[in-house]
Design a protein around this motif. Structure first.
Motif, PDB file in Angstrom:
ATOM      1  N   GLY A  25       1.197  -1.358  -0.082  1.00 58.18           N
ATOM      2  CA  GLY A  25      -0.236   0.139  -0.355  1.00 58.18           C
ATOM      3  C   GLY A  25       0.723   1.717   0.253  1.00 58.18           C
ATOM      4  N   ARG A  61      -2.382  -6.987  -1.006  1.00 58.94           N
ATOM      5  CA  ARG A  61      -3.431  -8.028   0.022  1.00 58.94           C
ATOM      6  C   ARG A  61      -4.445  -8.066  -0.827  1.00 58.94           C
ATOM      7  NH1 ARG A  61       0.696  -8.966   2.810  1.00 58.94           N
ATOM      8  NH2 ARG A  61       0.280  -8.317   5.160  1.00 58.94           N
ATOM      9  N   MET A  69      -7.520  -3.365  -2.388  1.00 61.71           N
ATOM     10  CA  MET A  69      -7.057  -2.482  -1.216  1.00 61.71           C
ATOM     11  C   MET A  69      -5.266  -1.933  -1.421  1.00 61.71           C
ATOM     12  SD  MET A  69      -8.689  -3.996   1.471  1.00 61.71           S
ATOM     13  CE  MET A  69      -9.980  -3.325   0.401  1.00 61.71           C
ATOM     14  N   ASP A  70      -5.576  -0.852  -2.311  1.00 62.79           N
ATOM     15  CA  ASP A  70      -4.303  -0.469  -2.945  1.00 62.79           C
ATOM     16  C   ASP A  70      -4.616   1.180  -2.518  1.00 62.79           C
ATOM     17  OD1 ASP A  70      -6.581   0.241  -4.809  1.00 62.79           O
ATOM     18  OD2 ASP A  70      -5.390   0.074  -6.209  1.00 62.79           O
ATOM     19  N   ARG A  71      -5.878   1.746  -1.672  1.00 66.81           N
ATOM     20  CA  ARG A  71      -5.694   2.813  -0.803  1.00 66.81           C
ATOM     21  C   ARG A  71      -7.564   3.081  -0.299  1.00 66.81           C
ATOM     22  NH1 ARG A  71     -11.221   4.871  -3.997  1.00 66.81           N
ATOM     23  NH2 ARG A  71     -12.056   3.897  -5.407  1.00 66.81           N
ATOM     24  N   PRO A  72      -6.785   3.790   0.877  1.00 61.61           N
ATOM     25  CA  PRO A  72      -7.606   3.524   2.039  1.00 61.61           C
ATOM     26  C   PRO A  72      -9.583   3.437   1.612  1.00 61.61           C
ATOM     27  CG  PRO A  72      -6.653   5.566   2.415  1.00 61.61           C
ATOM     28  CD  PRO A  72      -6.525   4.916   0.664  1.00 61.61           C
ATOM     29  N   ARG A  73     -10.147   2.524   2.508  1.00 63.30           N
ATOM     30  CA  ARG A  73     -11.937   2.270   2.122  1.00 63.30           C
ATOM     31  C   ARG A  73     -12.927   2.527   3.536  1.00 63.30           C
ATOM     32  NH1 ARG A  73     -12.672   2.169  -3.185  1.00 63.30           N
ATOM     33  NH2 ARG A  73     -10.795   0.248  -3.969  1.00 63.30           N
ATOM     34  N   HIS A 268       0.154  -6.791  10.369  1.00 64.70           N
ATOM     35  CA  HIS A 268       0.625  -6.821   8.895  1.00 64.70           C
ATOM     36  C   HIS A 268       1.193  -8.080   8.957  1.00 64.70           C
ATOM     37  CE1 HIS A 268      -1.382  -2.948   7.024  1.00 64.70           C
ATOM     38  NE2 HIS A 268      -0.719  -2.382   7.715  1.00 64.70           N
ATOM     39  N   PRO A 273      -5.698  -7.765   5.123  1.00 63.72           N
ATOM     40  CA  PRO A 273      -5.975  -6.785   4.942  1.00 63.72           C
ATOM     41  C   PRO A 273      -6.682  -6.502   6.286  1.00 63.72           C
ATOM     42  CG  PRO A 273      -7.085  -7.737   3.543  1.00 63.72           C
ATOM     43  CD  PRO A 273      -6.347  -8.918   4.267  1.00 63.72           C
ATOM     44  N   LEU A 308      -4.580   3.870   8.989  1.00 59.27           N
ATOM     45  CA  LEU A 308      -4.088   3.922   7.437  1.00 59.27           C
ATOM     46  C   LEU A 308      -2.785   5.043   7.415  1.00 59.27           C
ATOM     47  CD1 LEU A 308      -6.781   6.890   6.472  1.00 59.27           C
ATOM     48  CD2 LEU A 308      -6.920   4.320   6.553  1.00 59.27           C
ATOM     49  N   GLY A 311      -0.528   1.845   7.523  1.00 60.69           N
ATOM     50  CA  GLY A 311      -1.315   0.932   6.830  1.00 60.69           C
ATOM     51  C   GLY A 311      -2.251  -0.101   6.537  1.00 60.69           C
ATOM     52  N   GLN A 313      -6.144  -0.750   5.863  1.00 62.22           N
ATOM     53  CA  GLN A 313      -7.192  -0.307   5.254  1.00 62.22           C
ATOM     54  C   GLN A 313      -8.098   0.382   4.654  1.00 62.22           C
ATOM     55  OE1 GLN A 313      -5.062  -3.608   5.771  1.00 62.22           O
ATOM     56  NE2 GLN A 313      -3.566  -3.425   3.941  1.00 62.22           N
TER      57      GLN A 313
END
Length: 337
Positions: A25, A61, A69-73, A268, A273, A308, A311, A313
């Motif tokens: 990430g 992930r 999971m390449d950006r905050p959700r 992690h 995630p 965040l 890391g 997610q």
């Protein structure tokens, strides 16, 4: 003695060339903290860390359902309960629940988490039939109004089956598969993602047990989540479909909650995630002096941004607009760097 490897995360723009991405990430790490029970932590550079540990910590992930999971959700909270600590009785009617779900989507929620049983400290168990009646029709109505990624917050296999049949796309078990082991089989047969959260006892008794439940809360929670993952995998749930939640506020004291938040990056190491749910919780009110749960959005967002930066997610929140704005500005600052 077992070693636990915690990546020391950074989001600083001055990234060393040998740093590794954290869980694929936006954060990175070039050192780790080695934790052992009963021993002082040690900080080690990456060349001193086993290759397998580094691979697990740095690998991207798997998606959570349709969400990369390449950006905050952001997971929006929808409680169809009369007694939830923050918004009980507001969304018991189907129309109100559907309207709120789509308002959260419009404000920037990536998915909606629906629960029909309060799990606040002191809450009592809800009969299966009542929980189904509170959740399945709402899930179906939300999907009828427009396709939506919905997770169902339940500890019970029968409720999970009904929710999946109504259109839920994921399951969220706050008991970490302790309450009803059959829920793991339901998740496996459905081929849907599964969130396992760490907790102890039951909502009715968990806070009374918190003071004496842990020898080392950080490592005990890690071990508990590891055990929940093993249970899910034994039932046939692939690790790539599992999300972990350390369960801040569930059977933990304020000091224990803060210890988990401070070193959240440890989780992690589980290779999944991470979801964090702290929105409006009591410890935020105690630290900030804000008695009203619905006024704790800023404090919730502050903890969310801290997570965040480690890391994490997925954030499970009530105040979507507030968190979306905070994340947008946070990401803009990172991009500028």
């Amino acid at each position: 003695m077992r070693c636990y490897v915690r990546p020391i995360p950074s989001i600083d723009p001055a990234r060393p060339p040998d740093a590794l991405p954290l869980a694929g990430g936006w954060a990175w790490f070039d050192r780790v903290e080695i934790l052992r029970r009963g021993a002082a932590p040690e900080i080690k550079p990456l060349p001193d860390v086993p290759v397998d540990d580094l691979a697990r910590l740095s690998a991207p992930r798997a998606p959570f359902g349709p969400l990369a999971m390449d950006r905050p959700r952001l997971m929006g909270i929808l409680n169809t309960t009369p007694d939830s600590f923050s918004d009980g009785n507001r969304f018991m009617q189907i129309d109100a629940a559907v309207q709120h779900a789509h308002a959260m989507r419009a404000a920037g929620a990536d998915l909606i988490d629906i629960g029909g049983e309060s799990t606040r400290p002191g809450a009592t168990e809800v009969p299966v039939a009542d929980e189904i009646a509170r959740t399945a029709p709402v899930i179906a109505a939300i999907q009828d109004a427009g396709p939506t990624f919905v997770s169902l917050d339940t500890r019970k296999a029968d409720v999970a089956r009904a929710g999946l049949a109504a259109g839920a796309g994921a399951l969220n078990d706050v008991s970490g598969l302790r309450f009803d082991p059959a829920l793991a089989q339901v998740a496996a047969h459905s081929d849907k993602p599964l969130i396992v959260m760490h907790s102890i006892e039951t909502p009715a008794t968990m806070q009374a047990a918190a003071e004496t439940a842990y020898s080392d809360v950080l490592l005990d929670v890690y071990d508990g989540l590891e055990a929940a993952i093993a249970t899910a995998e034994a039932a046939g749930v692939a690790r790539t479909r599992i999300v972990v939640d350390p369960g801040v506020g569930f059977g933990k004291t304020e000091a224990q909650n803060l210890a988990l938040i401070a070193r959240m990056s440890l989780f992690h190491g589980l290779g999944c995630p991470i979801l964090l749910g702290v929105s409006r919780k009591g410890f935020i009110g105690r630290i900030s002096g804000e008695a009203r749960a619905d006024h704790r959005g800023p404090g919730s967002a502050a903890i969310g941004l801290h997570a965040l930066a480690q890391g994490v997610q997925i954030l499970r929140v009530h105040d979507i607009s507030l968190h979306r704005q905070a994340i947008d500005l946070w990401q803009a600052a990172l991009a500028a760097g």
